[in-house]
Structures are given as structure tokens and as C-alpha cells.
Design an enzyme around this catalytic site. Sequence first.
Site, mmCIF file in Angstrom:
data_model
loop_
_atom_site.group_PDB
_atom_site.id
_atom_site.type_symbol
_atom_site.label_atom_id
_atom_site.label_comp_id
_atom_site.label_asym_id
_atom_site.label_seq_id
_atom_site.Cartn_x
_atom_site.Cartn_y
_atom_site.Cartn_z
ATOM 1 C CD GLU A 39 17.438 12.119 15.864
ATOM 2 O OE1 GLU A 39 18.163 13.109 15.209
ATOM 3 O OE2 GLU A 39 17.429 12.365 16.904
ATOM 4 C CE1 TYR A 122 21.628 16.373 15.223
ATOM 5 C CE2 TYR A 122 21.282 15.805 12.641
ATOM 6 C CZ TYR A 122 20.744 16.178 13.679
ATOM 7 O OH TYR A 122 19.092 16.462 14.136
ATOM 8 C CG ASP A 140 20.279 20.028 15.051
ATOM 9 O OD1 ASP A 140 20.554 21.397 16.082
ATOM 10 O OD2 ASP A 140 19.044 20.296 15.631
HETATM 11 N N1 ADE Z 1 16.361 17.918 15.916
HETATM 12 C C1 ADE Z 1 16.588 16.434 15.074
HETATM 13 N N2 ADE Z 1 16.638 15.422 16.033
HETATM 14 C C2 ADE Z 1 15.956 16.601 17.162
HETATM 15 C C3 ADE Z 1 15.566 15.568 18.646
HETATM 16 N N3 ADE Z 1 15.748 14.196 19.163
HETATM 17 N N4 ADE Z 1 14.908 16.443 19.045
HETATM 18 C C4 ADE Z 1 15.324 17.946 18.690
HETATM 19 N N5 ADE Z 1 15.242 18.283 17.768
HETATM 20 C C5 ADE Z 1 15.880 16.901 16.713
#
Ligand code: ADE
Length: 363
Positions: A39, A122, A140
Amino acid sequence: VGDVASTDLAGRLLAWFDARHRDLPWRRTTDPYRILVAEVLLQRTRVATGVPYYERFVGRFPTVEALARASDVEVLRAWEGLGFYRRARNLHAAAKAILERHGGAVPSDPADLDRLPGIGPYTAGAVASVAFGRRAPAVDGNAIRVLARVYRIREDVSAPSVQARIRDLAAALVPVDRPGDFNQALMELGATVCGPAAPACPSCPIEDLCVARREGVERTLPRTAKPRAVPTVPVVFAYVEMRRRVLLVRRPDGGLLAGLWSLPGGERPPAADDRAALRDLVRDQTGLRVRVEEAWATVGHAFSHRRWAGSLYRCVPVGAASAGPGARWADRGDLADLPLVPFHRRALATLASRGPASARREP
Ligand code: ADE
């Protein structure tokens, strides 16, 4: 929520996610540490770019403890090429904090996560929901776009008040059951179907719930304040070689390419002369006096808010060649281990393949 049936929305997104989600390495693990790494990486990096870095990073630092005990140089080296280098330093600091404050176990509470370096609402929501099944939103840029369209939000989504409203909408939508999958589905929909320029509405599982689509305005949303023009800044860099070693400087901790090792040089005043500016930059950064010879390569690099354009000059030391603090002469082995400015690493590889310095001459 509003006039959009929220249970329908969550159920349909989850069904779509089950059928269509991409098989990504961080989706094959339940290890909260790995999910945290993913993440943080995905904060500013696209999935396709991020996958190989993720694999290498967790291979090299497989646990919170391994990351906490690694050196700054090792961590930054593993992050080289991903940009936004502060993320690496923060992630490293977060691992140390998790070891100290939480006995090495990634905390599950969004508020505890939020207090870790480099982790905002986030990322805290993403980790809490994906790794621990906590009912927290994770919004996001992709999720913002989807929600701005579904709810036809016409205000500037870069405004903090509008983002707060979108986060509230998202929080109300997150189901008790499978909150992590729901959050990922929302982000995934934004990344793969509900794209910025040409949303693929006929493939969207919530097309008929989308207010913007119903009104035919999906392509006009979300709105953001007009982005500022990206300035182009002239740069000059020095390739100084002596006895098969090249002169490097460590970039300051704040700012662009923070903490990476770099060829001496950098931004020069627009009105300055390349060679004179470079001589001064090299002297200020390394203590060395050099003669600037021919231009050897061009430099072009786009950051998110700035563009660099300029040249790399071959330089020859004049007089004493001992490098001051923050500078060093690096040999081949050092180059392999040091986190380097990526376009300098590429330039050095190209120059090396041209043969010994004495044989090199630009046409
Ligand atoms: N963008 C950030 N984290 C994500 C996730 N776990 N799955 C898809 N897009 C993302």
C-alpha cells in the site's frame, strides 16, 4: 447514501471483483507487513510498475524486523527507480516504530496505523481493511474518480472539503463483510474500467447506479482546479573520473531524489552559463576544482511538478582531488550497492560501454 442504493453498489462491486480482479502478489498474502509495503508502494506507483519492486523488496526485507534492522542505504537502494523517495525512508521508520511500539506486529487499528511515519488516512484504511477486515474506507485517486462520477460530484475534488465528503461517502459504503475486498474493488474499478479519459461504462458493474452516466457527464468528471504548468528547469551535471572511480555526492534528505547518490551538479540559474555554473556547483558540493570539458550526454527527466533538461559534462580535476563531506569517489562495486539517481545510473552504464576515458571523444 444519497439516491444510490448502497447495498446494491457494494454487492455488485464485490461480485465484479470476485470475477475480474487482477492476480497481484500482495493479494496472495494475509501478512499485514506485506500488505503495508504494497500500500505504501501503491501510494504513488502504478500496479504494473510496482509488482517487480514489491517482490524484490519483500524478498530482501521479508519481515518488519528485517526492514527495521536494515541500513538506510540498503532500503533506498531497493527503492531506487520508484520515485518519491521519502516513502522509502518513512516505511523504514514505520518498521522501526512498529518494532518499538507494537512489538513487531503491524497494528490493526486505523488510528494506530495513521500515527506511523508516512501513513495517512488512505494507507491506514487500506491496511486496516485489507489485512485485518476492519471497516475503514480507503480512498485513493481511483476511488475518488469513481465516487465523483457515481454521485455526480461537480465540485473541485482537489479541495480538502470535497475529499472529506467523498471519504464520508466511501465510509458509509464499506460493508461490514469483506471491507478490504470492497475497498480494493473500488480502487480496481477506477484503475481498470472507470479511467480518467475514456471510461468503459458498458463493462461497468454499477453503470446503472452512476448518476454521471445517467446524465451523460461521466467524461467531464471529476473536476480539478486547472493544474499548474510544469516548469522546465535547466540542469548541469559533472562526470569526474579518476583512476576508474567516479565522483558522487549525496543529495539532501528533503527535496527531489532525496538521499540518493548523484553526479555532482543540479539545477542552475536560467541565465547562467552551463560551464561556469557547473564549476561552482562541483566546488560547493565536493570541494574539488574542476575543468569542464565537452558535453557528453543530455539529461531529461520529468518529476511530478518539475522537468529537468540539460547536459552532462566530462570534467577533469584541477589540483587536489580529495572529496569533502557528503562526496565520495565510487568504484564499480560501490555503484552496485549505492542508491543512485536512476538516470545517472543509466548514463554511467552507457558511458562505461563506450570504453576507457582516453578513447572517448564526442564527434
Ligand atoms: N491501489 C492502492 N492499493 C490498491 C489495492 N490494494 N488494490 C488496487 N488498487 C490499489
